[in-house]
Design a protein around this motif. Structure first.
Motif, PDB file in Angstrom:
ATOM      1  N   SER A 188       0.831  -1.209  -0.076  1.00 31.26           N
ATOM      2  CA  SER A 188       0.089   0.016   0.118  1.00 31.26           C
ATOM      3  C   SER A 188       0.927   1.212  -0.114  1.00 31.26           C
ATOM      4  O   SER A 188       2.083   1.205   0.636  1.00 31.26           O
ATOM      5  CB  SER A 188      -0.867   0.172   1.228  1.00 31.26           C
ATOM      6  N   THR A 189       0.510   2.504  -0.340  1.00 28.43           N
ATOM      7  CA  THR A 189       1.023   3.722  -0.433  1.00 28.43           C
ATOM      8  C   THR A 189       0.883   4.318   0.859  1.00 28.43           C
ATOM      9  O   THR A 189      -0.343   4.485   1.310  1.00 28.43           O
ATOM     10  CB  THR A 189       0.582   4.432  -1.789  1.00 28.43           C
ATOM     11  N   VAL A 190       1.882   4.453   1.442  1.00 25.23           N
ATOM     12  CA  VAL A 190       1.788   5.000   2.854  1.00 25.23           C
ATOM     13  C   VAL A 190       2.870   6.225   3.081  1.00 25.23           C
ATOM     14  O   VAL A 190       3.566   6.430   2.298  1.00 25.23           O
ATOM     15  CB  VAL A 190       2.186   4.076   4.126  1.00 25.23           C
ATOM     16  N   PRO A 191       2.657   7.164   4.152  1.00 26.43           N
ATOM     17  CA  PRO A 191       3.479   8.303   4.304  1.00 26.43           C
ATOM     18  C   PRO A 191       4.798   7.643   4.654  1.00 26.43           C
ATOM     19  O   PRO A 191       4.925   6.581   5.440  1.00 26.43           O
ATOM     20  CB  PRO A 191       2.919   8.851   5.424  1.00 26.43           C
ATOM     21  N   VAL A 192       5.873   8.134   4.285  1.00 24.71           N
ATOM     22  CA  VAL A 192       7.201   7.747   4.638  1.00 24.71           C
ATOM     23  C   VAL A 192       7.431   7.953   6.166  1.00 24.71           C
ATOM     24  O   VAL A 192       7.144   8.921   6.745  1.00 24.71           O
ATOM     25  CB  VAL A 192       8.337   8.695   3.805  1.00 24.71           C
ATOM     26  N   GLY A 193       8.019   6.891   6.738  1.00 24.47           N
ATOM     27  CA  GLY A 193       7.969   6.596   7.993  1.00 24.47           C
ATOM     28  C   GLY A 193       7.267   5.649   8.841  1.00 24.47           C
ATOM     29  O   GLY A 193       7.667   5.375   9.795  1.00 24.47           O
ATOM     30  N   SER A 194       6.252   5.240   8.017  1.00 24.36           N
ATOM     31  CA  SER A 194       5.239   4.267   8.425  1.00 24.36           C
ATOM     32  C   SER A 194       5.931   2.814   8.516  1.00 24.36           C
ATOM     33  O   SER A 194       5.529   2.145   9.763  1.00 24.36           O
ATOM     34  CB  SER A 194       3.870   4.124   7.402  1.00 24.36           C
ATOM     35  N   ALA A 195       6.903   2.531   7.820  1.00 21.81           N
ATOM     36  CA  ALA A 195       7.307   1.212   7.532  1.00 21.81           C
ATOM     37  C   ALA A 195       8.120   0.854   8.953  1.00 21.81           C
ATOM     38  O   ALA A 195       7.950  -0.294   9.633  1.00 21.81           O
ATOM     39  CB  ALA A 195       8.255   0.918   6.278  1.00 21.81           C
ATOM     40  N   GLU A 196       8.974   1.849   9.115  1.00 22.03           N
ATOM     41  CA  GLU A 196       9.719   1.501  10.538  1.00 22.03           C
ATOM     42  C   GLU A 196       8.869   1.229  11.539  1.00 22.03           C
ATOM     43  O   GLU A 196       9.010   0.452  12.745  1.00 22.03           O
ATOM     44  CB  GLU A 196      10.722   2.681  10.714  1.00 22.03           C
ATOM     45  N   ARG A 197       7.870   2.174  11.920  1.00 26.33           N
ATOM     46  CA  ARG A 197       6.848   1.971  12.992  1.00 26.33           C
ATOM     47  C   ARG A 197       5.984   0.590  13.042  1.00 26.33           C
ATOM     48  O   ARG A 197       5.826   0.065  13.829  1.00 26.33           O
ATOM     49  CB  ARG A 197       5.852   3.406  12.699  1.00 26.33           C
ATOM     50  N   LEU A 198       5.789   0.271  11.720  1.00 22.10           N
ATOM     51  CA  LEU A 198       4.982  -1.071  11.595  1.00 22.10           C
ATOM     52  C   LEU A 198       5.925  -2.175  11.885  1.00 22.10           C
ATOM     53  O   LEU A 198       5.380  -3.170  12.468  1.00 22.10           O
ATOM     54  CB  LEU A 198       4.333  -1.101  10.102  1.00 22.10           C
ATOM     55  N   ALA A 199       7.342  -1.904  11.546  1.00 19.31           N
ATOM     56  CA  ALA A 199       8.144  -3.245  11.668  1.00 19.31           C
ATOM     57  C   ALA A 199       8.246  -3.458  13.272  1.00 19.31           C
ATOM     58  O   ALA A 199       8.276  -4.722  13.898  1.00 19.31           O
ATOM     59  CB  ALA A 199       9.450  -3.006  11.280  1.00 19.31           C
ATOM     60  N   THR A 200       8.365  -2.265  13.985  1.00 20.53           N
ATOM     61  CA  THR A 200       8.390  -2.354  15.354  1.00 20.53           C
ATOM     62  C   THR A 200       7.168  -3.151  15.919  1.00 20.53           C
ATOM     63  O   THR A 200       7.301  -3.950  17.019  1.00 20.53           O
ATOM     64  CB  THR A 200       8.744  -1.096  15.982  1.00 20.53           C
ATOM     65  N   ARG A 201       6.073  -2.496  15.386  1.00 20.93           N
ATOM     66  CA  ARG A 201       4.691  -3.320  15.948  1.00 20.93           C
ATOM     67  C   ARG A 201       4.674  -4.673  15.891  1.00 20.93           C
ATOM     68  O   ARG A 201       4.132  -5.501  16.509  1.00 20.93           O
ATOM     69  CB  ARG A 201       3.849  -2.406  15.143  1.00 20.93           C
ATOM     70  N   ILE A 202       5.033  -5.064  14.480  1.00 18.03           N
ATOM     71  CA  ILE A 202       4.987  -6.425  14.178  1.00 18.03           C
ATOM     72  C   ILE A 202       5.783  -7.371  15.154  1.00 18.03           C
ATOM     73  O   ILE A 202       5.359  -8.573  15.651  1.00 18.03           O
ATOM     74  CB  ILE A 202       5.318  -6.766  12.615  1.00 18.03           C
ATOM     75  N   ALA A 203       6.996  -6.793  15.612  1.00 20.63           N
ATOM     76  CA  ALA A 203       7.924  -7.672  16.374  1.00 20.63           C
ATOM     77  C   ALA A 203       7.400  -7.787  17.822  1.00 20.63           C
ATOM     78  O   ALA A 203       7.824  -8.667  18.562  1.00 20.63           O
ATOM     79  CB  ALA A 203       9.473  -7.132  16.306  1.00 20.63           C
ATOM     80  N   GLU A 204       6.793  -6.575  18.055  1.00 18.53           N
ATOM     81  CA  GLU A 204       6.023  -6.756  19.478  1.00 18.53           C
ATOM     82  C   GLU A 204       4.868  -7.526  19.550  1.00 18.53           C
ATOM     83  O   GLU A 204       4.768  -8.255  20.556  1.00 18.53           O
ATOM     84  CB  GLU A 204       5.661  -5.203  19.634  1.00 18.53           C
ATOM     85  N   LEU A 205       4.166  -7.607  18.428  1.00 13.54           N
ATOM     86  CA  LEU A 205       2.807  -8.427  18.723  1.00 13.54           C
ATOM     87  C   LEU A 205       3.037  -9.852  18.309  1.00 13.54           C
ATOM     88  O   LEU A 205       2.299 -10.779  18.574  1.00 13.54           O
ATOM     89  CB  LEU A 205       1.799  -7.807  17.864  1.00 13.54           C
TER      90      LEU A 205
END
Length: 447
Positions: free
Chosen positions: A129-146
């Motif tokens: 999906s097309t997302v605002p720059v900086g989203s991937a880093e935040r989502l990577a952290t979220r995935i590793a946490e959950l």
């Protein structure tokens, strides 16, 4: 070594096409969407939208369809999805927020929060999906946490570059593959997924997360700028008596410029360009780089101004009065070979004319159902001839091939007045004028 199993989350234009294409490339694929009606259609091998070639691809691979490979299945279970897949493609919608320019990330975030708790072993989640720059880093952290798998549940970003009406070709034979990865495992898996197009010569570009996120928005911003540039030149041509079509042809011969995206008209629309450039501006402001993208405000403004200009041309053609006048509109989708009416310039113009008192009848080869859902108060016809019956002026607003094949004499027999406005600069002006039509196109001489 077994091929990776693939899941696709979100089965709209992007997701349905990606799922079918992955099955075509030989992978076992499991798709998920939260809209039951869409899932039912897909399970029967039917495309939930019109996209050339997609339904044939679905019928070739959807399990349960006679003669299919059975490589493509669907589920509504996140648990099944997590247990099945090695590579999970996120293809959910990222619309513009209501009342703001910014991107609505809620669908992406909800998908990540639903999937990650079911990732018990090594997995790669791939954002498309097309997302605002900086989203991937935040989502990577979220995935590793959950994820129970922790750091073994990785993220990559692989932006899509699909053109509606060419989506199947663009997925199977892309002009480039961009992957933003956090480590070598993600790159290796994606090289395996895309081995066939890479073997055919498609460039495979490996970047960091921010660059991968920026590629799509930068590309769309450039294309939008090119379209608005030629439409700005059309405004100058109208003021100076020039011909924007000849102008575009002349500058397009410069190979630094090229001919693509240099056709003046009522501007761009659809589900990508308008919302992507606005979200890009909003994100640049959040990053403290708003001045870098101030030019995109004018790009957006020029684009919207072309719609208003078409309304004014129609008003002029009708002697300054829209109230009670009959107007035929040929085209409702934002482009041909699509049923997509999202932010469609054609439908927007039709709606504005209707709201200002005109009796508007629309015909589109594929977009009628979607157009009715957006503007139920417009009139709709089953053919171009039916739409033009009794019309005081005809507007050509989507460049469907069948409109180029219309017989000017036959259409002239059913209208009240032979007056045609070409909002896409694709009709043969000499042919229409020869049949007694008053013909006007944006950015071109009146005679």
């Amino acid at each position: 070594m077994a091929s990776p199993k693939i899941t696709v989350i979100g089965l709209g234009y992007l997701g349905a096409t990606h799922a079918a294409a992955m099955a075509e490339l030989g992978f076992e694929v499991l798709g998920l969407d939260v809209v039951p009606e869409k899932m039912r259609k897909l399970e029967q091998g039917q495309a939930p939208m019109f996209e050339p070639g997609l339904e044939e691809l679905l019928r070739a691979h959807v399990a349960g369809v006679e003669g299919s490979t059975g490589r493509l299945r669907f589920t509504d279970s996140w648990e099944e999805l997590g247990a099945f897949g090695d590579v999970h493609f996120l293809c959910v919608n990222t619309p513009q927020k209501h009342g703001e320019f910014a991107c609505d990330m809620s669908y992406v975030e909800r998908a990540v929060d639903s999937l990650a708790p079911h990732l018990h072993g090594p997995a790669l989640v791939v954002g498309k999906s097309t997302v605002p720059v900086g989203s991937a880093e935040r989502l990577a952290t979220r995935i590793a946490e959950l994820a129970p798998a922790g750091q073994e549940a990785e993220l990559a970003w692989n932006p899509e570059f699909l053109r509606e009406s060419f989506a199947v070709k663009d997925t199977l034979h892309p002009d480039r593959i961009v992957v933003g990865v956090g480590g070598p495992r993600g790159e290796a898996l994606l090289r395996e997924v895309y081995a066939q197009p890479v073997a055919e010569g498609t460039p495979f570009l490996v970047t960091d997360f921010p660059t991968a996120e920026l590629v799509k928005t930068a590309a769309n911003s450039f294309l939008a700028t090119k379209i608005s540039f030629i439409n700005a030149m059309a405004e100058v041509c109208e003021a100076a008596g020039g011909d924007v079509v000849k102008l575009a042809e002349a500058i397009g011969h410069d190979d630094r410029i090229g001919h693509k995206f240099l056709r003046a008209g009522i501007g761009f629309g659809g589900g990508c360009l308008p919302k992507d450039i606005r979200a890009f501006m909003a994100r640049a402001g959040e990053l403290g780089a708003s001045e870098a993208l101030t030019f995109l405000r004018e790009v957006d403004s020029i684009n919207m101004r072309r719609r208003a200009q078409m309304v004014e041309l129609a008003r002029d053609a009708l002697g300054g009065v829209l109230l009670g006048k009959r107007i035929a509109v040929l085209g409702a989708t934002f482009k041909p070979d699509s049923d997509d009416v999202r932010d469609s310039p054609a439908l927007n113009v039709a709606g504005q004319l209707h709201l200002q008192g005109a009796q508007v009848t629309v015909y589109d080869p594929k977009g009628m159902e979607n157009a009715r859902a957006v503007f139920p108060t417009l009139g709709y016809a089953d053919s171009a001839l039916d739409a033009a019956h009794g019309a005081d002026v005809v507007l050509h607003l989507t460049e469907w091939p069948e409109f180029k094949e219309l017989d000017p004499a036959a259409l002239g027999d059913v209208v009240a007045s032979r007056h045609l406005l070409d909002g896409r600069n694709t009709l043969d002006s000499a042919l229409w004028r020869k049949s007694g039509w008053l013909f006007r196109a944006l950015g071109r001489p009146t005679a």
